[in-house]
Each structure stands twice: as structure tokens, then as C-alpha cells.
Design a protein around this motif. Structure first.
Motif, PDB file in Angstrom:
ATOM      1  N   TYR A 130       0.835  -1.201   0.000  1.00 50.27           N
ATOM      2  CA  TYR A 130       0.000   0.000   0.000  1.00 50.27           C
ATOM      3  C   TYR A 130       0.874   1.258   0.000  1.00 50.27           C
ATOM      4  N   ALA A 131       1.897   1.268   0.850  1.00 48.16           N
ATOM      5  CA  ALA A 131       2.776   2.438   0.931  1.00 48.16           C
ATOM      6  C   ALA A 131       3.537   2.642  -0.385  1.00 48.16           C
ATOM      7  N   LEU A 132       3.938   1.555  -1.034  1.00 48.75           N
ATOM      8  CA  LEU A 132       4.636   1.669  -2.315  1.00 48.75           C
ATOM      9  C   LEU A 132       3.732   2.260  -3.386  1.00 48.75           C
ATOM     10  N   VAL A 133       2.483   1.810  -3.436  1.00 52.46           N
ATOM     11  CA  VAL A 133       1.549   2.371  -4.419  1.00 52.46           C
ATOM     12  C   VAL A 133       1.412   3.877  -4.205  1.00 52.46           C
ATOM     13  N   ARG A 134       1.230   4.286  -2.965  1.00 53.23           N
ATOM     14  CA  ARG A 134       1.061   5.710  -2.666  1.00 53.23           C
ATOM     15  C   ARG A 134       2.309   6.511  -3.033  1.00 53.23           C
ATOM     16  N   GLU A 135       3.461   5.969  -2.750  1.00 57.62           N
ATOM     17  CA  GLU A 135       4.695   6.694  -3.054  1.00 57.62           C
ATOM     18  C   GLU A 135       4.930   6.773  -4.566  1.00 57.62           C
ATOM     19  N   LEU A 136       4.674   5.702  -5.277  1.00 59.83           N
ATOM     20  CA  LEU A 136       4.843   5.710  -6.729  1.00 59.83           C
ATOM     21  C   LEU A 136       3.915   6.722  -7.387  1.00 59.83           C
ATOM     22  N   VAL A 137       2.669   6.741  -6.955  1.00 59.88           N
ATOM     23  CA  VAL A 137       1.707   7.700  -7.505  1.00 59.88           C
ATOM     24  C   VAL A 137       2.153   9.131  -7.230  1.00 59.88           C
ATOM     25  N   SER A 138       2.702   9.376  -6.035  1.00 58.97           N
ATOM     26  CA  SER A 138       3.167  10.724  -5.697  1.00 58.97           C
ATOM     27  C   SER A 138       4.338  11.155  -6.566  1.00 58.97           C
ATOM     28  N   ARG A 139       5.039  10.174  -7.170  1.00 57.10           N
ATOM     29  CA  ARG A 139       6.161  10.473  -8.069  1.00 57.10           C
ATOM     30  C   ARG A 139       5.722  10.514  -9.528  1.00 57.10           C
ATOM     31  N   GLY A 140       4.420  10.392  -9.778  1.00 50.25           N
ATOM     32  CA  GLY A 140       3.913  10.464 -11.145  1.00 50.25           C
ATOM     33  C   GLY A 140       3.979   9.170 -11.920  1.00 50.25           C
ATOM     34  N   VAL A 141       4.178   8.047 -11.219  1.00 46.64           N
ATOM     35  CA  VAL A 141       4.281   6.744 -11.881  1.00 46.64           C
ATOM     36  C   VAL A 141       2.891   6.104 -11.963  1.00 46.64           C
ATOM     37  N   ASP A 142       2.549   5.554 -13.122  1.00 42.87           N
ATOM     38  CA  ASP A 142       1.320   4.768 -13.250  1.00 42.87           C
ATOM     39  C   ASP A 142       1.542   3.416 -12.585  1.00 42.87           C
ATOM     40  N   VAL A 143       0.533   2.939 -11.855  1.00 47.86           N
ATOM     41  CA  VAL A 143       0.696   1.738 -11.049  1.00 47.86           C
ATOM     42  C   VAL A 143      -0.414   0.735 -11.344  1.00 47.86           C
ATOM     43  N   VAL A 144      -0.016  -0.520 -11.494  1.00 47.45           N
ATOM     44  CA  VAL A 144      -0.959  -1.631 -11.477  1.00 47.45           C
ATOM     45  C   VAL A 144      -0.876  -2.238 -10.074  1.00 47.45           C
ATOM     46  N   ALA A 145      -1.954  -2.129  -9.319  1.00 54.90           N
ATOM     47  CA  ALA A 145      -2.009  -2.643  -7.954  1.00 54.90           C
ATOM     48  C   ALA A 145      -2.619  -4.033  -7.983  1.00 54.90           C
ATOM     49  N   PHE A 146      -1.834  -5.032  -7.559  1.00 50.80           N
ATOM     50  CA  PHE A 146      -2.221  -6.441  -7.686  1.00 50.80           C
ATOM     51  C   PHE A 146      -2.339  -7.075  -6.310  1.00 50.80           C
TER      52      PHE A 146
END
Length: 323
Positions: A15-31
Motif C-alpha cells: 500500500y505504501a509503495l503504491v502511494r509513493e509511486l503515484v506521488s512520483r507520477g508513476v502509473d501503477v498496477v495494484a495487484f
């Protein structure tokens, strides 16, 4: 890195990784397995695509990994099935990463280091695991290093934070928010590390964004080692909690293991509560910059707030968290 796949996205570090990636402008596939939980976490986030599936089903992971640059492995299977699941999962991820020409970033713990007696453990410390789980973690690392996939192996101490529910500190906090007598695993006089998940995610994403950080191991320490007594004092000051907190010893864990498979598997890891492995962040500080650190008071307050909002029994709390 423009697009990333986070496996185990509904867990604490995922969960924390998804939030941090999004804050850096990275598109994320959450699985993760639970579609409804994933929707509750990420449905309103435009940069997150939700994918509910089984990480041991290669076709599902392969489909989720289409077009990603980095696969974040933040999966933590239940202890009783580690010897079956972890190495199979790693083989699957390596094949998919090779096919997609993607990198793998592994959320790792400290088990592979075994029992260490140095004050702080650096990345070049010899790994001689003396537990089954430590051997499995080292085998996972070796599989990555023997593959052709660029990999990032990041060692963390025990976690705490929102959604980090399979951790030692969560075992204490879950009864605090219900205003029941709680347990603290291990002695309260021994200083150990507890890493706030959002700090770990910041450090790991920073590494994942740097090409020269791959094919290396990195240790990310907590803000500082802290005793159980100090943690308990902070909890009481933040909540007004007055119930007893019982110390759970290795003997008690062994007894509970007669009835609970998880406790049986936990016995061999109790050495970490007696002679903790304390990580050195010197390499990260030298090559990247300051290790992200959230004061324990702040991290514990935020974690308790999340737990109080989540738990239907919080109405029995004696006071609200101090602001």
C-alpha cells in the motif's frame, strides 16, 4: 520508470509503495487477491489500475505486468506455506520480468542475515541464516542474482503502519485500540527496530528510479532502535490506555504453537527479539542521501488513528489520540 506493478498492494508495504509511486507520477498496477479491498483503497486514484488475482497463477501476473518497467515484490505469504510458495513465486516473476524486459524490486526482511553480533549490519555482512525462513529468503535472493533480470533487493526491519497487520507491533496495537489487555512480543528491555512503512516506501522508490541502484542489496534502517518499554510509554501517552500489556516470551509462543500453526512457525524467529539485527543505512546515506525517517511518536499516532477508524470497537477507547 513510467509504469510499475506492485504485487501485494493491499498489504502494509505494498500500500505504501503504491502511494509513493503515484506521488512520483508513476502509473501503477495494484495487484492483490481481494478486489473489494483494493477498490476501497485505490478506486478513486486515477493513476492506479486495480488487478485482483493470484500471484501464483502465472497468466494473471503476466497480464497485469504488460508494459511495466518495474515489478515490486511486496508479497508476504503466511509462514506455514513459505517453503511451498516463495520460491515458486520468484520463478514466476523472473520468467515474466524476462519476457517483459522489466526489473524486479524485492521487499526483503532481515532473516537471511541470520544471527549477527555486530552493532550495525551493512550490506556486505556475510549471510548465514540459521532458520528455515532465513534460508528461504536467501534462496529467493540467489535466484534473482542468478537470473538475467536487473534486480533491487532492499532489506527492512519489522514494519508498522496502516495495513501492516502481520507484524509484531500490530499484535500490541490491535488490542490497544479495543481497550483490551494487550501482548508485546519479546522482552521490553531490548532495543529493536520498527520501520514505518511510508519511510521504507520512499527509500525503495527512490532506489527503483535510479538505474545504478540495481543489482545491489540495500539496507534501510528505522529511525533508531527502540525498547518495548519506550514503545509502550508512547502508546500510553498518545491514547491514555491503562490496561495491562503482557510480555510474550519464546516459551509462551512455543506453547501457543501447539494449537496455532502461525505461532508454531514464529518460534524460530524469536531470536530477533533477543539479539536483534540492527541495520546500517550508511550505504544509502552515502550514495543516495538521508534515509527517510518518521519519529516513532508520529508514526505510532498515525497508525493508531488508522486502526481506530478501521476497527468497529474503537468506541470503547478511553480517550481520543492526543492532537
Amino acid at each position: 520508470m513510467k509504469k510499475a506493478l506492485v504485487l501485494g498492494a493491499s498489504g502494509g508495504m505494498g500500500y505504501a509503495l503504491v502511494r509513493e509511486l503515484v506521488s512520483r507520477g508513476v502509473d501503477v498496477v495494484a495487484f492483490a487477491r481481494g478486489k473489494e479491498k483494493m477498490k476501497a483503497l485505490f478506486e478513486k486514484e486515477s493513476k492506479v489500475t486495480i488487478y485482483a488475482g493470484d500471484v501464483l497463477t502465472e497468466g494473471e501476473v503476466s497480464q497485469a505486468a504488460q508494459g511495466v518497467d518495474v515489478i515490486f515484490h511486496a508479497i508476504n505469504f503466511p509462514y506455514p506455506v513459505w517453503n511451498v510458495t516463495h520460491l515458486i513465486c520468484m520463478d514466476i516473476l523472473i520468467r515474466i520480468a524476462e519476457a517483459q524486459q522489466a526489473k524486479i524490486a524485492l521487499v526483503d526482511n532481515i532473516y537471511a542475515y541470520g544471527a549477527q553480533h555486530k552493532e550495525k549490519i551493512s550490506e556486505d555482512a556475510q549471510k548465514e541464516p540459521h532458520t528455515k525462513k532465513g534460508e528461504i529468503r536467501l534462496a529467493m535472493e540467489d535466484k534473482l542474482k542468478d537470473s538475467n533480470v536487473p534486480s533491487l533487493i532492499v532489506h527492512f526491519p519489522d514494519f508498522y503502519g496502516p495495513y501492516a497487520e502481520n507484524t509484531m507491533l500490530y499484535e500490541t496495537l490491535k488490542n490497544v485500540v479495543r481497550n483490551k489487555s494487550a501482548n508485546f512480543v519479546g522482552g521490553v528491555q531490548v532495543a529493536r527496530e520498527y520501520l514505518y512503512t511510508f519511510d521504507g516506501a520512499k527509500a525503495m522508490v527512490e532506489l527503483a528510479l535510479r538505474d545504478d541502484a540495481y543489482n545491489q542489496n540495500w539496507n534501510i534502517p528505522a529511525v533508531y532502535p527502540i525498547t518495548g518499554g519506550e514503545v509502550i510509554k508512547m502508546i500510553r501517552e498518545e491514547t491514555g490506555y491503562q490496561k495491562s500489556i503482557r510480555t510474550v516470551s519464546k516459551t509462551m509462543i512455543r506453547f501457543l504453537g501447539m494449537f496455532q500453526p502461525f505461532m508454531k512457525e514464529m518460534v524460530e524467529m524469536m531470536y530477533l527479539t533477543e539479539t536483534p539485527v540492527i541495520l546500517s543505512g550508511k550505504k544509502y546515506e552515502t550514495e543516495i542521501g538521508p534515509v527517510p525517517t518518521t519519529p516513532y511518536q508520529e508514526g505510532i499516532k498515525a497508525t493508531l488513528k488508522w486502526m481506530m477508524e478501521k476497527d468497529s470497537k474503537v468506541s470503547s477507547m478511553p480517550t481520543t489520540i492526543n492532537r
